[in-house]
Structures are given as structure tokens and as C-alpha cells.
Design a protein around this motif. Structure first.
Motif, PDB file in Angstrom:
ATOM      1  N   ARG A 140      53.107  38.865  32.800  1.00  0.00           N
ATOM      2  CA  ARG A 140      52.294  37.788  33.149  1.00  0.00           C
ATOM      3  C   ARG A 140      52.353  37.114  34.215  1.00  0.00           C
ATOM      4  N   SER A 141      53.767  36.685  34.459  1.00  0.00           N
ATOM      5  CA  SER A 141      54.086  35.791  35.762  1.00  0.00           C
ATOM      6  C   SER A 141      53.545  36.782  37.109  1.00  0.00           C
ATOM      7  N   TRP A 157      50.568  37.906  41.752  1.00  0.00           N
ATOM      8  CA  TRP A 157      49.659  39.092  42.602  1.00  0.00           C
ATOM      9  C   TRP A 157      48.303  38.494  43.010  1.00  0.00           C
ATOM     10  N   VAL A 158      47.715  37.950  41.685  1.00  0.00           N
ATOM     11  CA  VAL A 158      46.376  37.748  41.815  1.00  0.00           C
ATOM     12  C   VAL A 158      46.300  36.828  42.738  1.00  0.00           C
ATOM     13  N   ALA A 159      47.014  35.649  42.777  1.00  0.00           N
ATOM     14  CA  ALA A 159      46.772  34.414  43.779  1.00  0.00           C
ATOM     15  C   ALA A 159      47.336  34.924  45.265  1.00  0.00           C
ATOM     16  N   SER A 160      48.085  35.686  45.353  1.00  0.00           N
ATOM     17  CA  SER A 160      48.560  36.177  46.819  1.00  0.00           C
ATOM     18  C   SER A 160      47.287  37.155  47.189  1.00  0.00           C
ATOM     19  N   THR A 161      46.812  37.936  46.327  1.00  0.00           N
ATOM     20  CA  THR A 161      45.567  38.686  46.628  1.00  0.00           C
ATOM     21  C   THR A 161      44.456  37.864  47.280  1.00  0.00           C
ATOM     22  N   ALA A 162      44.048  36.938  46.424  1.00  0.00           N
ATOM     23  CA  ALA A 162      43.034  35.964  46.740  1.00  0.00           C
ATOM     24  C   ALA A 162      43.140  35.529  47.927  1.00  0.00           C
TER      25      ALA A 162
END
Length: 306
Positions: free
Chosen positions: A283-284, A289-294
Motif C-alpha cells: 500500500r505504501s 507511486w501514485v503521488a509521484s506519477t501525478a
């Protein structure tokens, strides 16, 4: 100001806000319940498994430029419809694979030792010790259907525990992996692990034909992919009559609860609520990854800046 909408469970909103300062970050329960104004202005949509996004939904998201899938599965996501709109799709296939393989190992050992059956019998007031006498896992042949990240991770983790392992041969299976023709596996394997995506060719693939071909081995059947790859009523019937000696299902979502048996005699059935990847480290990693991709797709320094 960029706008990000995340389906609940797909992202850490605090991390998203820190990664893209000034962005409007919203969380929704489902696409159908999204605020129309939030949908109209969203640049980025973050999804988890079990969400349907295609030609029917996209008109409600006219500004959408990026879809971030927090995981690997594409079931429910119409990639052709996204491509036709010029919407980029980002997904991460890596972090969850070994967590799912860990679940698969637990399932294999549990079914092989008939632990779910013993537990169900005790709950029904029966002491079924003699019905739990089994062959060791080390004598089993294991067939793996699907050689994506999850299928390969399952093979690496489970191989030391079984006698032999083979993947169902397909052109996409890496040449270094042990393979056998798919039509020979029902007569060969004592256990089958299904790690296939859901599509027209895999829908209910494990149904009457497979069960009939495998009947004389009464194998274990473990699903770590998508539930729709199984003809579940047929599999449950095969389990009840002994044509399957065990059935393990992880991808049980809320809408699938009605498919599971209630009452009746004890079964060697392990069913869990889609927990294969539910580990804190996974989950972490996915949240980061989601945050860095955004950040990458929405900030001026990103490779796909606005």
C-alpha cells in the motif's frame, strides 16, 4: 489549477496534495457518485480494481488527460476508449505481485491440508479429523495459468514446495519458464493456479470443459486473478461432489458475496475479500507511486506537463 479525483482506496490524499501543491484533490466512492463539477474539471483520475471506465463514462469527464491505475489489472477499463480520447493510462504492475504470491502459497498449503474443510466442519459441530488425511504438497504437480507479474511471482515462491511446476504454454510466456500445452494440464496437474486477466478468451475458462477433463485428478483450484475466469457455480458444484478437492478464491468483491454458498455441508473452500495485495508495504509503495506519477504528469518539470 489542476484537479485530481481519486476513487476511495486508490490513493493517499495527503501524499497527492504534497506531490502536486495547489492541486484540487477530491475523493469519491464510485464514478457514478462523483460530483458532476469535479468530474467535468478533473485532469487526473486515480482508480483501484473493480471500477468501470469506458465509452459510457468518459463523456462525464471531458477534461480528463490521465488515468492512474493503482495496481496492474485493467478489468473494467476500456483502453481503446481512453486511447481514442488521447487519455494516457499509467499503471504499476510490480509492488503487489509477491504479496499475491504469498497469499497463493497460504492457499495452496491450506487447501492441501484441508484446513478450510476442517474449520467448516468444526463450525458445524463435526470433528472431521479422518477426512483431513492428505498427500504432502511436495508430491504435487502445479499448473500455473498466466505468466504476468503475479503468475511469475507465484511460480518463484511456490516452486520449492511442489514436485513439479509448469505454466500453460502461450506465445507470451517467457521461454525460460517450464511450460506444457494447456490442453494437457488438466490430466497432469494436482493443483491449478489461475492468474489470468479477464477477457473474452478467459471468461469462464475454468468451467465445465476444464472440470470434466480434470475430474479424475480431483485437483485443487486457486484463483488469484479475476473471479470471472471461473464458472463459479460449476466450480462450487464440482467441489461439493469431489471433482475438485479444494477451491481458493481471493478476488471476492462486494458484489460477489451472493455467489458464495451459505449453509450446507462443510467444503474445502477458502474465500477472501480481495486481500492478496493488502499488505502495508504494498500500500505504501503504491501510494508513493501514485503521488509521484501525478507530480510527473501535472507539474511543469514533468515529462508530460500541462
Amino acid at each position: 489549477m489542476p484537479a485530481i479525483v481519486a476513487v476511495r482506496g486508490s490513493a493517499d490524499l495527503n501524499l497527492l496534495g504534497k506531490a502536486v501543491p495547489g492541486a484540487a484533490v477530491h475523493e469519491i466512492h464510485t464514478l457514478e457518485e462523483a460530483d458532476p463539477e469535479q468530474a467535468r474539471t478533473a485532469d487526473v483520475l486515480v482508480l483501484r480494481s473493480g471500477v468501470r471506465l469506458g465509452a459510457a463514462q468518459l463523456p462525464d469527464w471531458p477534461a480528463l488527460r490521465h488515468v492512474i491505475r493503482a495496481g496492474s489489472g485493467l478489468d473494467g477499463i476500456d483502453t481503446s476508449a481512453l486511447a481514442a480520447r488521447g487519455i494516457a493510462l499509467h499503471r504499476n504492475t510490480g509492488p503487489a505481485a509477491y504479496a499475491v504470491a504469498e497469499w497463493a502459497l497460504v492457499a495452496l498449503l491450506s487447501l492441501a491440508r484441508r484446513i478450510p474443510y476442517g474449520q467448516a466442519a468444526l463450525a458445524a459441530g463435526e470433528h472431521a479429523k479422518t477426512a483431513c488425511l492428505t498427500e504432502p504438497v511436495s508430491r504435487m504437480r502445479l499448473a500455473i495459468w498466466g505468466a504476468g507479474p503475479v503468475g511469475r511471482a507465484c511460480g518463484r515462491l511456490l516452486r520449492p514446495h511442489v514436485r513439479e511446476l509448469a505454466y500453460a504454454a502461450r506465445p507470451s510466456v517467457p521461454a525460460h519458464l517450464p511450460q506444457r500445452p494447456a490442453d494437457t494440464l488438466p490430466a497432469w496437474a494436482d493443483s491449478h493456479l489461475v492468474a489470468l486477466p479477464l477477457g473474452p478468451q478467459t471468461m469462464r475458462l475454468f468451467g465445465g470443459g476444464f472440470l470434466s477433463a480434470a475430474r479424475h485428478r480431483s485437483p485443487l483450484l486457486i484463483c488469484v486473478g479475476r473471479l470471472g475466469t471461473l464458472d463459479l457455480p460449476a466450480c462450487l458444484e464440482a467441489l461439493a461432489c469431489g471433482d475438485l478437492s479444494g477451491l481458493a478464491l481471493d478476488p471476492i468483491d462486494q458484489d460477489d458475496l451472493a455467489l458464495l454458498p451459505t449453509g450446507g455441508p462443510p467444503l474445502n473452500l477458502l474465500a477472501t475479500p480481495h486481500i492478496g495485495a493488502q499488505r502495508t508495504d504494498v500500500r505504501s509503495a503504491l501510494d508513493a507511486w501514485v503521488a509521484s506519477t501525478a507530480h510527473r504528469v501535472l507539474t511543469p518539470t514533468g515529462s508530460q506537463a500541462r
